[in-house]
Design a protein around this motif. Sequence first.
Motif, PDB file in Angstrom:
ATOM      1  N   ARG A   1      41.735  32.552  36.609  1.00 36.70           N
ATOM      2  CA  ARG A   1      40.827  33.697  36.699  1.00 36.70           C
ATOM      3  C   ARG A   1      40.287  33.980  35.304  1.00 36.70           C
ATOM      4  O   ARG A   1      41.028  34.099  34.347  1.00 36.70           O
ATOM      5  CB  ARG A   1      41.556  34.918  37.225  1.00 36.70           C
ATOM      6  CG  ARG A   1      40.637  36.134  37.328  1.00 36.70           C
ATOM      7  CD  ARG A   1      41.333  37.343  37.874  1.00 36.70           C
ATOM      8  NE  ARG A   1      41.700  37.077  39.264  1.00 36.70           N
ATOM      9  CZ  ARG A   1      42.556  37.818  39.954  1.00 36.70           C
ATOM     10  NH1 ARG A   1      43.146  38.839  39.388  1.00 36.70           N
ATOM     11  NH2 ARG A   1      42.839  37.522  41.199  1.00 36.70           N
TER      12      ARG A   1
ATOM     13  N   ASP B   1      44.840  27.807  40.301  1.00 31.34           N
ATOM     14  CA  ASP B   1      43.553  28.439  39.999  1.00 31.34           C
ATOM     15  C   ASP B   1      43.631  29.189  38.672  1.00 31.34           C
ATOM     16  O   ASP B   1      44.711  29.514  38.187  1.00 31.34           O
ATOM     17  CB  ASP B   1      43.157  29.450  41.081  1.00 31.34           C
ATOM     18  CG  ASP B   1      42.670  28.783  42.355  1.00 31.34           C
ATOM     19  OD1 ASP B   1      42.490  27.550  42.341  1.00 31.34           O
ATOM     20  OD2 ASP B   1      42.465  29.499  43.344  1.00 31.34           O
TER      21      ASP B   1
ATOM     22  N   VAL C   1      37.673  41.142  43.726  1.00 24.42           N
ATOM     23  CA  VAL C   1      38.408  40.107  43.008  1.00 24.42           C
ATOM     24  C   VAL C   1      39.454  39.550  43.968  1.00 24.42           C
ATOM     25  O   VAL C   1      40.347  40.266  44.416  1.00 24.42           O
ATOM     26  CB  VAL C   1      39.077  40.678  41.736  1.00 24.42           C
ATOM     27  CG1 VAL C   1      39.892  39.612  41.038  1.00 24.42           C
ATOM     28  CG2 VAL C   1      38.017  41.263  40.815  1.00 24.42           C
ATOM     29  N   LEU C   2      39.320  38.284  44.293  1.00 24.57           N
ATOM     30  CA  LEU C   2      40.235  37.652  45.234  1.00 24.57           C
ATOM     31  C   LEU C   2      41.496  37.192  44.514  1.00 24.57           C
ATOM     32  O   LEU C   2      41.488  36.918  43.313  1.00 24.57           O
ATOM     33  CB  LEU C   2      39.553  36.456  45.896  1.00 24.57           C
ATOM     34  CG  LEU C   2      38.229  36.756  46.602  1.00 24.57           C
ATOM     35  CD1 LEU C   2      37.612  35.470  47.128  1.00 24.57           C
ATOM     36  CD2 LEU C   2      38.439  37.741  47.735  1.00 24.57           C
ATOM     37  N   ASP C   3      42.581  37.116  45.244  1.00 28.50           N
ATOM     38  CA  ASP C   3      43.816  36.599  44.668  1.00 28.50           C
ATOM     39  C   ASP C   3      43.635  35.126  44.334  1.00 28.50           C
ATOM     40  O   ASP C   3      42.942  34.391  45.049  1.00 28.50           O
ATOM     41  CB  ASP C   3      44.978  36.764  45.654  1.00 28.50           C
ATOM     42  CG  ASP C   3      45.353  38.224  45.859  1.00 28.50           C
ATOM     43  OD1 ASP C   3      45.141  39.021  44.922  1.00 28.50           O
ATOM     44  OD2 ASP C   3      45.849  38.553  46.949  1.00 28.50           O
ATOM     45  N   THR C   4      44.264  34.696  43.247  1.00 32.46           N
ATOM     46  CA  THR C   4      44.182  33.296  42.873  1.00 32.46           C
ATOM     47  C   THR C   4      45.258  32.500  43.607  1.00 32.46           C
ATOM     48  O   THR C   4      46.328  33.011  43.926  1.00 32.46           O
ATOM     49  CB  THR C   4      44.376  33.117  41.362  1.00 32.46           C
ATOM     50  OG1 THR C   4      45.607  33.712  40.979  1.00 32.46           O
ATOM     51  CG2 THR C   4      43.245  33.754  40.579  1.00 32.46           C
ATOM     52  N   ALA C   5      44.935  31.258  43.888  1.00 29.11           N
ATOM     53  CA  ALA C   5      45.884  30.344  44.511  1.00 29.11           C
ATOM     54  C   ALA C   5      46.604  29.580  43.404  1.00 29.11           C
ATOM     55  O   ALA C   5      46.143  29.540  42.262  1.00 29.11           O
ATOM     56  CB  ALA C   5      45.143  29.386  45.439  1.00 29.11           C
TER      57      ALA C   5
END
Length: 51
Positions: free
Chosen positions: A23, A21, A14-18
Amino acid sequence: MGRSGVMQWQDWPVLDTAPGDVRLRHTALGVTHADTFLCADISHPLAVLEP
């Protein structure tokens, strides 16, 4: 791609949100007949029109 027997559960990082963004958490999913045709490389029996 392939028959239903090739489906398998996979964990994805799970990538960090910018900023800006969103999720989403998926708790369920569905597989339709069209999905199985695609995975088996079979043409869909009905014509699908472009929107």
